[in-house]
Scaffold this motif. Structure first.
Motif, PDB file in Angstrom:
ATOM      1  N   ALA A   1       0.820  -1.218   0.000  1.00 59.04           N
ATOM      2  CA  ALA A   1       0.000   0.000   0.000  1.00 59.04           C
ATOM      3  C   ALA A   1       0.855   1.271   0.000  1.00 59.04           C
ATOM      4  CB  ALA A   1      -0.954  -0.011   1.194  1.00 59.04           C
ATOM      5  N   LEU A   2       1.833   1.364   0.916  1.00 58.15           N
ATOM      6  CA  LEU A   2       2.670   2.574   0.918  1.00 58.15           C
ATOM      7  C   LEU A   2       3.481   2.671  -0.375  1.00 58.15           C
ATOM      8  CD1 LEU A   2       3.931   5.111   2.223  1.00 58.15           C
ATOM      9  CD2 LEU A   2       5.707   3.607   3.143  1.00 58.15           C
ATOM     10  N   GLU A   3       4.007   1.541  -0.827  1.00 57.12           N
ATOM     11  CA  GLU A   3       4.797   1.561  -2.062  1.00 57.12           C
ATOM     12  C   GLU A   3       3.971   2.124  -3.225  1.00 57.12           C
ATOM     13  OE1 GLU A   3       8.013  -2.034  -1.223  1.00 57.12           O
ATOM     14  OE2 GLU A   3       6.176  -2.523  -2.331  1.00 57.12           O
ATOM     15  N   GLN A   4       2.676   1.826  -3.228  1.00 48.02           N
ATOM     16  CA  GLN A   4       1.800   2.394  -4.262  1.00 48.02           C
ATOM     17  C   GLN A   4       1.512   3.867  -3.994  1.00 48.02           C
ATOM     18  OE1 GLN A   4      -1.690   0.062  -5.303  1.00 48.02           O
ATOM     19  NE2 GLN A   4      -0.680  -1.845  -4.717  1.00 48.02           N
ATOM     20  N   ALA A   5       1.310   4.197  -2.715  1.00 44.49           N
ATOM     21  CA  ALA A   5       0.936   5.578  -2.362  1.00 44.49           C
ATOM     22  C   ALA A   5       2.053   6.572  -2.681  1.00 44.49           C
ATOM     23  CB  ALA A   5       0.570   5.652  -0.885  1.00 44.49           C
ATOM     24  N   LEU A   6       3.289   6.082  -2.707  1.00 47.54           N
ATOM     25  CA  LEU A   6       4.417   6.996  -2.936  1.00 47.54           C
ATOM     26  C   LEU A   6       4.653   7.289  -4.420  1.00 47.54           C
ATOM     27  CD1 LEU A   6       6.977   5.735  -0.250  1.00 47.54           C
ATOM     28  CD2 LEU A   6       5.852   7.971  -0.326  1.00 47.54           C
ATOM     29  N   VAL A   7       4.123   6.472  -5.291  1.00 47.78           N
ATOM     30  CA  VAL A   7       4.351   6.676  -6.727  1.00 47.78           C
ATOM     31  C   VAL A   7       3.679   7.976  -7.170  1.00 47.78           C
ATOM     32  CG1 VAL A   7       3.903   5.780  -9.043  1.00 47.78           C
ATOM     33  CG2 VAL A   7       4.612   4.230  -7.201  1.00 47.78           C
ATOM     34  N   GLY A   8       4.462   8.829  -7.831  1.00 48.89           N
ATOM     35  CA  GLY A   8       3.920  10.098  -8.320  1.00 48.89           C
ATOM     36  C   GLY A   8       4.096  11.254  -7.361  1.00 48.89           C
ATOM     37  N   VAL A   9       4.574  10.980  -6.137  1.00 44.28           N
ATOM     38  CA  VAL A   9       4.745  12.055  -5.155  1.00 44.28           C
ATOM     39  C   VAL A   9       5.874  12.980  -5.620  1.00 44.28           C
ATOM     40  CG1 VAL A   9       5.505  12.537  -2.789  1.00 44.28           C
ATOM     41  CG2 VAL A   9       3.821  10.740  -3.230  1.00 44.28           C
ATOM     42  N   PRO A  10       5.651  14.306  -5.570  1.00 49.95           N
ATOM     43  CA  PRO A  10       6.671  15.239  -6.063  1.00 49.95           C
ATOM     44  C   PRO A  10       7.920  15.287  -5.181  1.00 49.95           C
ATOM     45  CG  PRO A  10       4.793  16.426  -5.135  1.00 49.95           C
ATOM     46  CD  PRO A  10       4.409  14.983  -5.161  1.00 49.95           C
ATOM     47  N   VAL A  11       9.066  15.420  -5.837  1.00 53.60           N
ATOM     48  CA  VAL A  11      10.364  15.544  -5.155  1.00 53.60           C
ATOM     49  C   VAL A  11      11.069  16.739  -5.772  1.00 53.60           C
ATOM     50  CG1 VAL A  11      12.580  14.450  -4.678  1.00 53.60           C
ATOM     51  CG2 VAL A  11      10.507  13.049  -4.830  1.00 53.60           C
ATOM     52  N   ARG A  12      11.444  17.710  -4.934  1.00 62.69           N
ATOM     53  CA  ARG A  12      12.166  18.865  -5.485  1.00 62.69           C
ATOM     54  C   ARG A  12      13.631  18.507  -5.680  1.00 62.69           C
ATOM     55  NH1 ARG A  12      10.292  23.405  -1.452  1.00 62.69           N
ATOM     56  NH2 ARG A  12      10.080  21.540  -0.169  1.00 62.69           N
ATOM     57  N   ALA A  13      14.270  19.219  -6.621  1.00 65.42           N
ATOM     58  CA  ALA A  13      15.610  18.827  -7.080  1.00 65.42           C
ATOM     59  C   ALA A  13      16.615  18.756  -5.937  1.00 65.42           C
ATOM     60  CB  ALA A  13      16.089  19.808  -8.146  1.00 65.42           C
ATOM     61  N   SER A  14      16.492  19.669  -4.966  1.00 63.81           N
ATOM     62  CA  SER A  14      17.501  19.729  -3.913  1.00 63.81           C
ATOM     63  C   SER A  14      17.227  18.738  -2.779  1.00 63.81           C
ATOM     64  CB  SER A  14      17.524  21.145  -3.338  1.00 63.81           C
ATOM     65  OG  SER A  14      16.236  21.446  -2.829  1.00 63.81           O
ATOM     66  N   GLU A  15      16.107  18.038  -2.829  1.00 67.08           N
ATOM     67  CA  GLU A  15      15.707  17.252  -1.656  1.00 67.08           C
ATOM     68  C   GLU A  15      16.389  15.891  -1.599  1.00 67.08           C
ATOM     69  OE1 GLU A  15      11.377  18.313  -0.076  1.00 67.08           O
ATOM     70  OE2 GLU A  15      11.310  17.401  -2.053  1.00 67.08           O
ATOM     71  N   THR A  16      16.964  15.576  -0.442  1.00 66.26           N
ATOM     72  CA  THR A  16      17.489  14.220  -0.214  1.00 66.26           C
ATOM     73  C   THR A  16      16.510  13.402   0.627  1.00 66.26           C
ATOM     74  OG1 THR A  16      18.672  15.145   1.660  1.00 66.26           O
ATOM     75  CG2 THR A  16      19.919  14.826  -0.378  1.00 66.26           C
ATOM     76  N   THR A  17      15.703  14.099   1.404  1.00 63.97           N
ATOM     77  CA  THR A  17      14.690  13.437   2.243  1.00 63.97           C
ATOM     78  C   THR A  17      13.372  14.135   1.938  1.00 63.97           C
ATOM     79  OG1 THR A  17      16.428  13.129   3.899  1.00 63.97           O
ATOM     80  CG2 THR A  17      14.180  12.722   4.608  1.00 63.97           C
ATOM     81  N   PRO A  18      12.759  13.802   0.805  1.00 62.22           N
ATOM     82  CA  PRO A  18      11.656  14.631   0.294  1.00 62.22           C
ATOM     83  C   PRO A  18      10.527  14.817   1.300  1.00 62.22           C
ATOM     84  CG  PRO A  18      12.304  12.969  -1.319  1.00 62.22           C
ATOM     85  CD  PRO A  18      13.031  12.645  -0.054  1.00 62.22           C
ATOM     86  N   LEU A  19      10.122  16.072   1.452  1.00 61.45           N
ATOM     87  CA  LEU A  19       9.127  16.404   2.470  1.00 61.45           C
ATOM     88  C   LEU A  19       7.777  15.753   2.192  1.00 61.45           C
ATOM     89  CD1 LEU A  19       9.284  20.129   3.644  1.00 61.45           C
ATOM     90  CD2 LEU A  19       8.964  18.057   5.004  1.00 61.45           C
ATOM     91  N   MET A  20       7.361  15.800   0.913  1.00 61.63           N
ATOM     92  CA  MET A  20       6.041  15.235   0.617  1.00 61.63           C
ATOM     93  C   MET A  20       6.045  13.722   0.848  1.00 61.63           C
ATOM     94  SD  MET A  20       3.077  16.393   0.070  1.00 61.63           S
ATOM     95  CE  MET A  20       3.102  18.038  -0.638  1.00 61.63           C
ATOM     96  N   VAL A  21       7.181  13.083   0.599  1.00 58.33           N
ATOM     97  CA  VAL A  21       7.307  11.647   0.911  1.00 58.33           C
ATOM     98  C   VAL A  21       7.123  11.434   2.413  1.00 58.33           C
ATOM     99  CG1 VAL A  21       8.964   9.737   1.036  1.00 58.33           C
ATOM    100  CG2 VAL A  21       8.729  11.064  -1.081  1.00 58.33           C
ATOM    101  N   GLN A  22       7.701  12.322   3.201  1.00 59.82           N
ATOM    102  CA  GLN A  22       7.546  12.187   4.658  1.00 59.82           C
ATOM    103  C   GLN A  22       6.076  12.327   5.070  1.00 59.82           C
ATOM    104  OE1 GLN A  22      10.537  13.843   7.303  1.00 59.82           O
ATOM    105  NE2 GLN A  22      11.578  14.768   5.548  1.00 59.82           N
ATOM    106  N   HIS A  23       5.382  13.284   4.459  1.00 59.36           N
ATOM    107  CA  HIS A  23       3.958  13.436   4.803  1.00 59.36           C
ATOM    108  C   HIS A  23       3.174  12.154   4.473  1.00 59.36           C
ATOM    109  CE1 HIS A  23       4.912  17.540   5.482  1.00 59.36           C
ATOM    110  NE2 HIS A  23       4.775  17.989   4.250  1.00 59.36           N
ATOM    111  N   VAL A  24       3.446  11.601   3.284  1.00 61.64           N
ATOM    112  CA  VAL A  24       2.709  10.394   2.877  1.00 61.64           C
ATOM    113  C   VAL A  24       3.008   9.242   3.835  1.00 61.64           C
ATOM    114  CG1 VAL A  24       2.431   8.653   1.069  1.00 61.64           C
ATOM    115  CG2 VAL A  24       2.599  11.087   0.450  1.00 61.64           C
ATOM    116  N   VAL A  25       4.300   9.039   4.114  1.00 64.16           N
ATOM    117  CA  VAL A  25       4.677   7.923   4.996  1.00 64.16           C
ATOM    118  C   VAL A  25       4.019   8.093   6.363  1.00 64.16           C
ATOM    119  CG1 VAL A  25       6.606   6.946   6.292  1.00 64.16           C
ATOM    120  CG2 VAL A  25       6.833   7.370   3.837  1.00 64.16           C
ATOM    121  N   ARG A  26       4.137   9.275   6.937  1.00 69.41           N
ATOM    122  CA  ARG A  26       3.620   9.465   8.300  1.00 69.41           C
ATOM    123  C   ARG A  26       2.095   9.486   8.332  1.00 69.41           C
ATOM    124  NH1 ARG A  26       8.339  13.013   8.722  1.00 69.41           N
ATOM    125  NH2 ARG A  26       9.959  11.731   9.703  1.00 69.41           N
ATOM    126  N   SER A  27       1.447   9.751   7.171  1.00 64.28           N
ATOM    127  CA  SER A  27      -0.020   9.773   7.179  1.00 64.28           C
ATOM    128  C   SER A  27      -0.599   8.401   7.531  1.00 64.28           C
ATOM    129  CB  SER A  27      -0.569  10.243   5.830  1.00 64.28           C
ATOM    130  OG  SER A  27      -0.464   9.245   4.831  1.00 64.28           O
TER     131      SER A  27
END
Lengths: 487, 332
Positions: free
Chosen positions: A451-477
């Motif tokens: 489920a999480l592996e699917q939820a993360l597909v398509g999540v935006p990552v900014r060029a400078s990010e090593t620990t993408p913020l939106m990925v963190q929101h999805v994971v912690r949700s």
């Protein structure tokens, strides 16, 4: 294509590592690794049947009561005992206290501090969120933690302590309540309700639960934000952030949901169980569950095992494996479990409408969790008032020489199942499928991501990010509990 | 101002959750007011992923100074010595390697909870992950860091045992370090701070009257003493759980169930079912700390014969069936 390995992933319960393949500013594919293994299913083997009540809570410091309740439920089923009415009430109150406290811990301590990061400075809501939720220094830390602490005094009254109580037993609880305990419980629940209504919701609990759809929710949030001269309550503030960051459109998984029925009673559960798939609810049968070991560091003659016959044997150098987590599947399909799943299966109009519009999302998961707080606390108040001091809370029972049973409960994070077998009073088989085992499962033999592996597909990552913020929101949700995941 | 770095090894996170329930109006303010600075904690700090990994690397290689290392959870050395049972996410390195590196830099090293101290529940049964404590493997000195390890302060690992540890045990130990008020004499033979380990769980037990008369519970929810039948080890367990309450007004015994001696090395393998008292010829084999057996047997027999009806009957009921009599004052 860039590969990012994200870890240590903190502000989740336990150890988590996420590997992302990123292309053109979006996640193309994700692999979720639960990197810690203790082997509780082996630790339990050969022990006295009732020792499980001591051992399994210690799988998890945050879902400890749920683990205990699942073990007690399996034992009670095998013994054929039922708790007396007040034993049932106390057990429900203990479970509800943990579940609600966990929702609070998640929202205030794990999830919200990410929106107070410097990366969001400049957003219209930033100053308010920063003042309230900045990790360890925001005002919420000295407001929500004491509220949680005062609420959890219910555990001192009902369960001795938290975590790791031994009060939940097959056949009831280990302590019958005295009159004074009931009164203190009634009082502290009322106090917690006042805090929730004032600080978390900005409205009475029943009004939040009664919101009929997403449009009504938008009007409700707008009304709360428009009150001049006051700081909005925390849920309206979050929902405002969610609109701005498009959290309703982010983090969709399978939109197939699992719940097994919360706080079951003779009159039916407070929230009913089942599987929501393809627009309708189907009954859930535990025998439809299998675990796929293809990508786990575990040996298996047959990589797909029903939990009633499952095994857990480490195999570190296994080709293709990337996690300690097994992949549970229902009739071969990926399910999501948790508060959103419970509201979807039960049919709460607000969440059904939210998911109908955008599917499951970061915002929907968080909203469902807090709406559940508003639904369950009034039930706790009813149970507490219904307690009759002097009435029994425990019914003795005997375990047959050979038995097996399944214990299912709804933990804060979703469906938890214990598949247990006993021989001559000792544990001969123990398999645990925890909520985050479902949500953070790896790929199965067919290559279908969890489920999480699917939820993360398509999540935006900014060029400078090593620990993408939106990925963190999805994971912690998902409010993951990694210590339960592998156990 | 001592700085604290907290990491979670092979455990359940329950000591952190216990600590978050500290009875205070402001947990982080309490730390600051006592001169404790939080460098990083996996459950409450903002830094995640690459930022957190860099912080830990800097701490391990000496570029980021810190004073106190808190380790929660057991040391998972397996399977087969690989340390693969727990690799620190994002680093690929076994957590036990990180613990060794960080412990070499710490002024004080604290084991938070019985897992980090002695191995705890993770080391039970077949011990599939080859779990041990920081400086003990069960009751045997050694563990991951070895019997001779001392932190820069000269102290061995400070073992805030318990499953979980009480929030005050954690906070007060840290506070004592900040005040430079904890030395080797402040630790007992198993490295536990005497501030809580010099008490027995029996002290302040609300069932003391039942204990005195050996009026014993027979099943869960009975009001009587839990020692004779239901496995209670409160008379041997080193902790102040009935003097310092849990979650407001609780303790294991107040919750109706046995003390399982969770601050003791090896508590996870008592050699009998947890909730059943092992007996030899009808006499519990685990006697109160420091009590000669013959005296215990003699006193138990005497007190049983002197048990008031009230105590005897209430012991096997789940509520008071015989109330303490109110002394009637005669009218003139």
């Amino acid at each position: 294509m860039t590969r990012l390995v994200v870890g240590p992933f903190n502000r989740v319960e336990g150890d988590l590592e996420v590997t992302l393949d990123v292309d053109s500013g979006h996640v193309r594919s994700a692999q979720v690794n639960a990197p810690m293994f203790r082997g509780f299913e082996q630790i339990l083997l050969g022990r006295d049947a009732l020792d499980a009540l001591v051992v399994v809570p210690r799988i998890c410091g945050i879902c400890s009561v749920s683990q205990s309740a699942a073990a007690a439920a399996a034992l009670a089923r095998a013994m054929g005992v039922q708790a007396p009415p007040d034993g049932w009430r106390v057990a429900q109150l203990v479970q509800a206290t943990e579940n609600l406290a966990d929702h609070l811990t998640h929202f205030y301590t794990f999830f919200m501090p990410d929106f107070a990061r410097e990366a969001y400075r400049g957003r219209a809501w930033f100053e308010a969120v920063h003042a309230r939720f900045k990790a360890t220094v925001g005002s919420a830390a000295r407001d929500a933690l004491p509220a949680r602490m005062a609420f959890m005094q219910a555990m001192g009254l009902l369960a001795g302590k938290w975590p790791h109580t031994l009060t939940l037993q097959p056949g009831g609880t280990a302590q019958a309540l005295q009159a004074s305990q009931r009164l203190r419980l009634v009082a502290l629940l009322a106090e917690f309700r006042r805090w929730l209504e004032e600080r978390l919701f900005g409205d009475v609990l029943e009004a939040v639960v009664a919101l009929p759809d997403a449009a009504a929710l938008r009007r409700w949030v707008a009304a709360r934000l428009a009150q001049a001269g006051t700081t909005p309550a925390d849920l309206p503030l979050f929902l405002h952030v969610a609109d701005d960051l498009q959290l309703w459109q982010t983090g969709r998984a399978t939109d197939r949901y699992l719940a097994t029925g919360s706080y079951p009673s003779a009159d039916g559960p407070l929230m009913r169980g089942g599987v929501w798939a393809d627009g309708g609810v189907q009954p859930f049968d535990p025998s439809d569950v299998s675990e796929d070991l293809t990508h786990a560091w575990l040996a298996a003659d047959d990589p797909v095992q029903p939990p009633s016959q499952g095994q857990t044997v480490p195999l570190v150098d296994k080709p293709g494996a990337y996690t300690w987590c097994k992949a549970p599947r229902w009739r071969g399909q990926v399910l999501e479990t948790g508060a959103l799943a419970r509201q979807m299966v039960d049919g709460l109009p607000l969440l059904r409408d939210v998911v109908a519009q955008h599917g499951g999302s970061v915002a929907a998961r968080v909203l469902a969790r807090l709406v559940e707080v508003a639904r369950v606390l009034p039930a706790m108040q009813r149970w507490a008032l219904a307690l009759v001091p002097g009435q029994p809370t425990y019914t003795p029972g005997e375990l047959p020489a050979q038995a097996h049973a399944v214990g299912l409960v709804e933990a804060a994070r979703g469906t938890l199942g214990h598949w247990v077998g006993w021989r001559d009073g000792r544990i001969a088989h123990y398999q645990i499928v925890a909520p985050t085992t479902w949500n953070f499962s790896p790929r199965d033999a067919a290559g279908t991501p969890g489920a999480l592996e699917q939820a993360l597909v398509g999540v935006p990552v900014r060029a400078s990010e090593t620990t993408p913020l939106m990925v963190q929101h999805v994971v912690r949700s998902f409010d993951p509990c990694m210590v339960c995941t592998v156990h | 101002m001592p700085s604290v770095l907290w990491i979670q090894a092979g455990g359940c996170g329950g000591c952190t959750l216990s600590w978050l329930g500290t009875d205070t109006r402001d947990l982080f303010g309490l730390w600051r007011s006592q001169g404790l600075e939080l460098v990083w904690h996996p459950a409450v700090s903002e830094a995640s992923g690459a930022e957190a990994l860099q912080l830990l690397e800097d701490a391990a290689n000496g570029q980021l100074a810190f004073d106190i290392l808190c380790v929660e959870g057991a040391m998972l050395r397996g399977p087969n010595g690989s340390g693969h049972a727990q690799r620190l996410s994002g680093s690929g390195q076994p957590m036990v390697q990180w613990v060794r590196r960080l412990a070499a830099r710490a002024r004080w090293t604290l084991a938070v909870g019985s897992c980090a101290a002695y191995g705890g529940m993770c080391a039970a049964g077949a011990n599939p992950a080859d779990a041990c404590g920081l400086q003990f493997d069960g009751a045997v000195r050694g563990g991951l860091l070895g019997a001779d390890y001392t932190a820069a302060s000269g102290l061995p690992v400070i073992n805030i045992a318990g499953c979980p540890a009480h929030p005050d045990w954690i906070n007060e130990t840290l506070q004592a370090l900040a005040l430079d008020a904890l030395d080797a004499d402040g630790l007992d033979a198993y490295g536990r701070p005497r501030l809580f380990a010099d008490q027995l769980v029996h002290h302040g037990c609300p069932r003391n009257e039942y204990y005195e008369f050996k009026a014993s519970a027979a099943k869960p929810s009975d009001l009587g003493c839990l020692m004779e039948n239901l496995g209670c080890k409160g008379t041997q367990a080193h902790a102040d759980c009935n003097l310092r309450m849990w979650n407001g007004s609780g303790s294991c015994i107040r919750g109706g169930f046995a003390c399982i001696n969770c601050t003791e090395p090896g508590f996870e393998e008592p050699g009998h079912p947890f909730a059943t008292t092992p007996k030899l010829a009808g006499i519990p084999t685990g006697l109160p700390a420091d009590m000669p057996k013959a005296w215990f047997v003699a006193l138990a027999a005497l007190s049983k014969s002197a048990t008031p009806r009230r105590v005897r009957e209430n012991a096997r009921a789940d509520h008071l069936v015989v109330k303490p009599a109110a002394r009637k004052r005669g009218a003139p």
